[in-house]
Design a protein around this motif. Structure first.
Motif, PDB file in Angstrom:
ATOM      1  N   UNK A 124      -6.863  -8.198  -1.970  1.00  0.00           N
ATOM      2  CA  UNK A 124      -5.980  -7.386  -2.808  1.00  0.00           C
ATOM      3  C   UNK A 124      -6.353  -7.520  -4.282  1.00  0.00           C
ATOM      4  N   UNK A 125      -6.695  -8.744  -4.712  1.00  0.00           N
ATOM      5  CA  UNK A 125      -7.119  -8.944  -6.098  1.00  0.00           C
ATOM      6  C   UNK A 125      -8.485  -8.316  -6.355  1.00  0.00           C
ATOM      7  N   UNK A 126      -9.416  -8.453  -5.396  1.00  0.00           N
ATOM      8  CA  UNK A 126     -10.761  -7.901  -5.573  1.00  0.00           C
ATOM      9  C   UNK A 126     -10.718  -6.382  -5.672  1.00  0.00           C
ATOM     10  N   UNK A 127      -9.855  -5.755  -4.873  1.00  0.00           N
ATOM     11  CA  UNK A 127      -9.731  -4.299  -4.893  1.00  0.00           C
ATOM     12  C   UNK A 127      -8.712  -3.806  -5.916  1.00  0.00           C
ATOM     13  N   UNK A 128      -8.150  -4.721  -6.704  1.00  0.00           N
ATOM     14  CA  UNK A 128      -7.270  -4.375  -7.821  1.00  0.00           C
ATOM     15  C   UNK A 128      -6.078  -3.536  -7.359  1.00  0.00           C
ATOM     16  N   UNK A 129      -5.424  -3.972  -6.284  1.00  0.00           N
ATOM     17  CA  UNK A 129      -4.273  -3.244  -5.756  1.00  0.00           C
ATOM     18  C   UNK A 129      -2.998  -3.762  -6.397  1.00  0.00           C
ATOM     19  N   UNK A 130      -2.016  -2.861  -6.515  1.00  0.00           N
ATOM     20  CA  UNK A 130      -0.789  -3.224  -7.216  1.00  0.00           C
ATOM     21  C   UNK A 130       0.318  -3.713  -6.284  1.00  0.00           C
ATOM     22  N   UNK A 131       0.357  -3.233  -5.035  1.00  0.00           N
ATOM     23  CA  UNK A 131       1.456  -3.589  -4.138  1.00  0.00           C
ATOM     24  C   UNK A 131       0.911  -4.054  -2.788  1.00  0.00           C
ATOM     25  N   UNK A 132       1.742  -4.796  -2.061  1.00  0.00           N
ATOM     26  CA  UNK A 132       1.386  -5.230  -0.706  1.00  0.00           C
ATOM     27  C   UNK A 132       1.330  -4.046   0.252  1.00  0.00           C
ATOM     28  N   UNK A 133       2.116  -3.014  -0.012  1.00  0.00           N
ATOM     29  CA  UNK A 133       2.098  -1.839   0.856  1.00  0.00           C
ATOM     30  C   UNK A 133       0.731  -1.150   0.805  1.00  0.00           C
ATOM     31  N   UNK A 134       0.133  -1.072  -0.367  1.00  0.00           N
ATOM     32  CA  UNK A 134      -1.227  -0.529  -0.461  1.00  0.00           C
ATOM     33  C   UNK A 134      -2.202  -1.385   0.328  1.00  0.00           C
ATOM     34  N   UNK A 135      -2.015  -2.695   0.278  1.00  0.00           N
ATOM     35  CA  UNK A 135      -2.865  -3.613   1.034  1.00  0.00           C
ATOM     36  C   UNK A 135      -2.758  -3.342   2.534  1.00  0.00           C
ATOM     37  N   UNK A 136      -1.547  -3.151   3.030  1.00  0.00           N
ATOM     38  CA  UNK A 136      -1.347  -2.908   4.453  1.00  0.00           C
ATOM     39  C   UNK A 136      -1.943  -1.566   4.876  1.00  0.00           C
ATOM     40  N   UNK A 137      -1.821  -0.564   4.021  1.00  0.00           N
ATOM     41  CA  UNK A 137      -2.407   0.739   4.339  1.00  0.00           C
ATOM     42  C   UNK A 137      -3.928   0.643   4.422  1.00  0.00           C
ATOM     43  N   UNK A 138      -4.522  -0.126   3.516  1.00  0.00           N
ATOM     44  CA  UNK A 138      -5.974  -0.277   3.560  1.00  0.00           C
ATOM     45  C   UNK A 138      -6.411  -1.068   4.796  1.00  0.00           C
TER      46      UNK A 138
END
Length: 377
Positions: free
Chosen positions: A69-83
Motif C-alpha cells: 500500500x505504501x509502495x503504490x501510494x494508496x490512500x485507503x485500505x479499500x483501494x488496497x482490497x480492490x487492487x
C-alpha cells in the motif's frame, strides 16, 4: 558484498522463477518483490502456534499488503482490497492464492491496530538498518522536520493557573527583592535525561502547528510533526512523531541519541532552527562535529549587529570543507518529499499518534529499502 549477492540472486533466480509462476511482471511488481525480499517481514511475525480461540488471519500477508500500500501510494485500505482482488500477481506476491482468502476490511483494521501497538514497522526499520548500516561509517546525518496533516480534532490545552511558590506572596515583588529563579527549559532538562525519559517528555498529541515556508509565508496545519535523521545516501535512520506545535530544536537531542544507538557518523547537519548551545554541546559529546547554520536572535534593537556577528562567527567557525558538506543537508528534505509524494506520507486516514506513526513507518521502511537497493545497483 552481501547486498550485491542479494541483488544477483534477485535478478538471476527470483524474478525468472516468479515470471514462470505468475506471468509477466511490471516494474512496480519487481520493485515490490525486491523491497519485500530485503525487508523480510517473516522474521518479525510468528505464525499461529495453536491454542484456545479462533486463529488470527495471516498477519504476514497483511503486513506485506500494508508495505505494498505504501509502495503504490494508496490512500485507503479499500483501494488496497480492490487492487488485491483485481491483480492476481499482486495478490500472490502478498501471500494469498485466491480472492476468498483475502480478509475483510475490518480484519485489516484490527491487524493495523495490532501492528501500531507492537510497533512492527519500527522493528522492521531497526532490523533493516542493523543488517545494512551497522558496520558502515556514515559521513553525516541531516536533521529536519516536516508537517504531517491529520484528520482529527486538535487537543486544546486548558490554561492552568500560575502556581505560587511556597513562602512567596502574590503580586509584584518588593523593591530590592531577588527575582524568582526561572523554570529550566526543555533543552536544559534534556541534558541530564536518559533516552527513555527524553522520549516520554516529548508531547505527542494532535494539535495546531505553524511555520514559515521557503517564501516567508506562515503556514498552519492540524496534526503532527515528523522529525527525521537521514544518512548520506538519503537513508532514514531515526524518526520521531510529535505534536505539531513542538519546535524543531526540542527533538534534536532525542533524535541524536536514537541515531547514535543505530549508526556511527561523523557530522551532524542542521539548519538555523537547531542553533542552540545545548545541541552543539550534545553533538560534540557524542564525538560528532556539529555543522549548524547560524540563527540571528530576534532582538529588534540589535538585529543588524547580531546578523553581522553571526555571519562572522559562521565564516570563522566553518571551514570551506564544512561549508561544502553543509550543502548536503537538503538530502533530508528530499526524503521528506519522497515520503509524501511516493510512499503515502501525504494521505493520513487514521487517528492517534501510534496509528499515524505506524502508517508513516510502513512508508519509511519501504523508502529505506528502495534507497538501499538504488545505491547498490
Amino acid at each position: 558484498e552481501l547486498l550485491k549477492q542479494f541483488t544477483r540472486v534477485l535478478q538471476g533466480v527470483l524474478f525468472p522463477t516468479l515470471q514462470e509462476e505468475l506471468g509477466p511482471l511490471t516494474e512496480k511488481h519487481r520493485q515490490l518483490v525486491a523491497l519485500l525480499s530485503l525487508i523480510r517481514i517473516e522474521a518479525m511475525i510468528a505464525t499461529w502456534a495453536g491454542g484456545v480461540g479462533r486463529p488470527a488471519k495471516d498477519r504476514r500477508a497483511i503486513a506485506r499488503a500494508f508495505v505494498a500500500k505504501a509502495v503504490y501510494n494508496m490512500s485507503t485500505t479499500r483501494q488496497l482490497l480492490e487492487r488485491l482482488s483485481a491483480d492476481i500477481s499482486w495478490r500472490r506476491i502478498c501471500g494469498w492464492e485466491s480472492r476468498r482468502e483475502i480478509p475483510h476490511e475490518s480484519q485489516f483494521s484490527r491487524a493495523f491496530a495490532e501492528f501500531a501497538a507492537t510497533e512492527l514497522p519500527q522493528r522492521l526499520q531497526d532490523a533493516l538498518l542493523a543488517a545494512t548500516q551497522e558496520e558502515r561509517l556514515i559521513g553525516h546525518l541531516s536533521r529536519d522536520s516536516t508537517e504531517i496533516e491529520s484528520r482529527e480534532k486538535p487537543l486544546r490545552t486548558p490554561v492552568a493557573a500560575t502556581p505560587v511558590q511556597p513562602g512567596r506572596q502574590r503580586g509584584r515583588p518588593k523593591n530590592g527583592a531577588p527575582p524568582p529563579a526561572p523554570e529550566p527549559t526543555r533543552l536544559e532538562r534534556q541534558a541530564s535525561m536518559t533516552l527513555e525519559e527524553l522520549l516520554a517528555d516529548l508531547p505527542r498529541e494532535c494539535n495546531v502547528g505553524s511555520k514559515k515556508n521557503s517564501k516567508g509565508y506562515l503556514e498552519t496545519w492540524v496534526g503532527y510533526k515528523l522529525h527525521l535523521d537521514v544518512a548520506d545516501g538519503q537513508i532514514p535512520v531515526s524518526c520521531l512523531l510529535t505534536s505539531a506545535s513542538l519546535h524543531d530544536s526540542q527533538a534534536a537531542i532525542p533524535l541524536a541519541q536514537l541515531s547514535a544507538r543505530r549508526v556511527t557518523n561523523l557530522y551532524d547537519l542542521m539548519d538555523s532552527a537547531y542553533d542552540a548551545q545545548a545541541i552543539h554541546e550534545h553533538s560534540r559529546s557524542l564525538g560528532h562535529v556539529p555543522i549548524i547554520d547560524a540563527n540571528p536572535r530576534r532582538d529588534r534593537a540589535r538585529k543588524t549587529e547580531l546578523q553581522e556577528e553571526e555571519k562572522r562567527r559562521r565564516l570563522l567557525g566553518h571551514s570551506p570543507a564544512e561549508e561544502v558538506r553543509y550543502r548536503e543537508r537538503t538530502t533530508v528534505e528530499r526524503v521528506n518529499a519522497r515520503l509524501k509524494d511516493e510512499f503515502g506520507g501525504r494521505m493520513i486516514r487514521v487517528r492517534g499518534n501510534a496509528k499515524v506513526m505506524c502508517h508513516l513507518m510502513f512508508g519509511i521502511v519501504a523508502l529505506t529499502a528502495d534507497q538501499i537497493l538504488r545505491l547498490i545497483t
